[in-house]
Structure formats: C-alpha cells, structure tokens
Design a protein around this motif. Structure first.
Motif, PDB file in Angstrom:
ATOM      1  N   ASP A   1     -79.717  80.192 -60.686  1.00 12.89           N
ATOM      2  CA  ASP A   1     -79.903  80.898 -59.190  1.00 12.89           C
ATOM      3  C   ASP A   1     -79.341  79.776 -58.217  1.00 12.89           C
ATOM      4  O   ASP A   1     -78.476  80.346 -57.388  1.00 12.89           O
TER       5      ASP A   1
ATOM      6  N   ARG B   1     -75.484  80.391 -58.258  1.00 18.70           N
ATOM      7  CA  ARG B   1     -75.041  81.523 -57.857  1.00 18.70           C
ATOM      8  C   ARG B   1     -75.161  81.575 -56.275  1.00 18.70           C
ATOM      9  O   ARG B   1     -74.342  82.180 -55.633  1.00 18.70           O
ATOM     10  N   LEU B   2     -76.009  80.869 -55.606  1.00 22.87           N
ATOM     11  CA  LEU B   2     -76.188  80.610 -54.296  1.00 22.87           C
ATOM     12  C   LEU B   2     -74.694  80.081 -53.725  1.00 22.87           C
ATOM     13  O   LEU B   2     -74.313  80.363 -52.545  1.00 22.87           O
TER      14      LEU B   2
ATOM     15  N   SER C   1     -71.284  82.826 -55.678  1.00 22.49           N
ATOM     16  CA  SER C   1     -71.858  84.277 -55.744  1.00 22.49           C
ATOM     17  C   SER C   1     -71.609  84.799 -57.145  1.00 22.49           C
ATOM     18  O   SER C   1     -72.345  85.356 -57.976  1.00 22.49           O
ATOM     19  N   ASP C   2     -70.360  84.670 -57.834  1.00 17.65           N
ATOM     20  CA  ASP C   2     -69.950  85.265 -58.989  1.00 17.65           C
ATOM     21  C   ASP C   2     -69.967  84.238 -60.161  1.00 17.65           C
ATOM     22  O   ASP C   2     -69.399  84.460 -61.145  1.00 17.65           O
TER      23      ASP C   2
ATOM     24  N   ASP D   1     -71.752  82.901 -62.934  1.00 18.24           N
ATOM     25  CA  ASP D   1     -72.796  83.292 -63.840  1.00 18.24           C
ATOM     26  C   ASP D   1     -73.256  82.356 -64.973  1.00 18.24           C
ATOM     27  O   ASP D   1     -72.837  82.643 -65.896  1.00 18.24           O
TER      28      ASP D   1
END
Length: 195
Positions: free
Chosen positions: A105, A108-109, A112-113, A115
């Motif tokens: 998480d 991702r902050l 954003s993409d 994973d």
C-alpha cells in the motif's frame, strides 16, 4: 511487469557487473531495446526473457541474483529513497517487520500503478516470524530475503532468515530475530538531507 521493477534489475546489473554485461544480457534476450523505462508497463514475457538470459549470462541461480538485488535496493547509495521509505517503518527491526503488511500500500501511494505482492507477517513465537509473500511478481520472495537481510544490517540486528518454500499459494520466509541490538546500525535521520 512494471518498468520500475525492470529498471531496478538493470541498475543492479550495471552497478554490479558493468554496462557491457547488461548490454550482453539485453542482446541475448532479443527484446529489440537495450534499456527499460521506469514508468512503462512491460509484458511479463519480456521481463521473463530478460531474467532467463540474466541467469544464463551470469551463470548463477536466479534466486541468488534476486536476493542480491534485494540487498542492493537497500544498501546502495544510488537507491537511498527505498531505504528511507523502509526506515520510516519503525525505530527498530521488530517494528520494521510489523510494518511489512502495509508495504504494498505504501508503494502504491508513491507510484499508483506499482502493484507489489501483498505481504503478511505471522508471529510464531517471541522473536520468530513467518513472512508470507503472496503471488504477483515471480521471485519476489527472494528479493524480500535480500531486503530483510540488508535491513537487519541497517538496524544493527542479528537475524536468521530461511526461505521455506511455497505453501498454499504463498512463498514463506522464516525469520528469527536473535538480537535487535547486535551491532551499531547505519545512521538515519528523519529529515531530508540538504541538497
């Protein structure tokens, strides 16, 4: 696979083995280009071709290479940002371990993409843990082995790590924290360094 993953591998190979060796790997992979772009997404087949060629060219098992990559990502001054991100996770190694559940998480902050596979820390007994690495990026558990080892050094902790293998679609790493104050850790300041 996200370009950040591929460019991290590229940076590791160039820094450790040299630019010529990287060019040799990319020519052998026959991808039609010699460098990855950090913000692009690449087909898994291209990344896998690069990794297969990497293993053959370096004549080392891929798990060893990936563990060295994890160590590089934390200990090399060229990628200090990742070390800083991980050190914000806690004041000692045990707190760092407890924060690993949130690592995907937090990544991702930042991107954003991106994973990353989810991680789950299971406390087996006092000082003994299992880290469950869920599916997502092939070899991710080996990279995490290197990260865990380098972060133990960074905190000055004595830790025993063992790759247990696959269990119920997760890869398992056994962690035994022997001494959290074994040696003096690397210095770390919360504030950013002046330019």
């Amino acid at each position: 696979m996200h370009g950040l993953v591929n460019t991290a591998i590229q940076a590791f190979v160039v820094s450790t083995y040299g630019e010529d060796r990287w060019k040799e790997i990319m020519e052998g992979a026959e991808l039609g280009f010699s460098e990855f772009e950090a913000m692009l997404i690449y087909p898994d087949e291209q990344s896998q071709s690069m990794l297969t060629t990497l293993e053959k060219t370096l004549e080392r098992p891929l798990p060893e290479i990936l563990e060295d990559l994890g160590t590089f990502l934390v200990s090399n001054p060229k990628v200090e940002a990742l070390r800083r991100l991980l050190r914000f996770s806690g004041v000692n190694y045990s707190e760092f371990l407890q924060s690993l559940d949130d690592l995907s998480d937090r990544a991702r902050l930042a991107v954003s993409d991106l994973d990353l596979p989810s991680l789950e820390l299971i406390e087996m007994s006092s000082g003994t843990f299992e880290l469950w690495c869920h599916e997502g990026i092939p070899g991710y558990a080996y990279v995490m082995m290197g990260v865990l080892r380098a972060m133990a050094d960074d905190y000055g902790s004595l830790v025993i790590l063992d790759y247990v293998g696959k269990r119920d679609n997760v890869e398992v790493i056994a962690i035994s924290v022997v001494d959290t104050e074994f040696a003096e850790g690397r210095s770390f300041e919360l504030g950013a360094h002046p330019l």
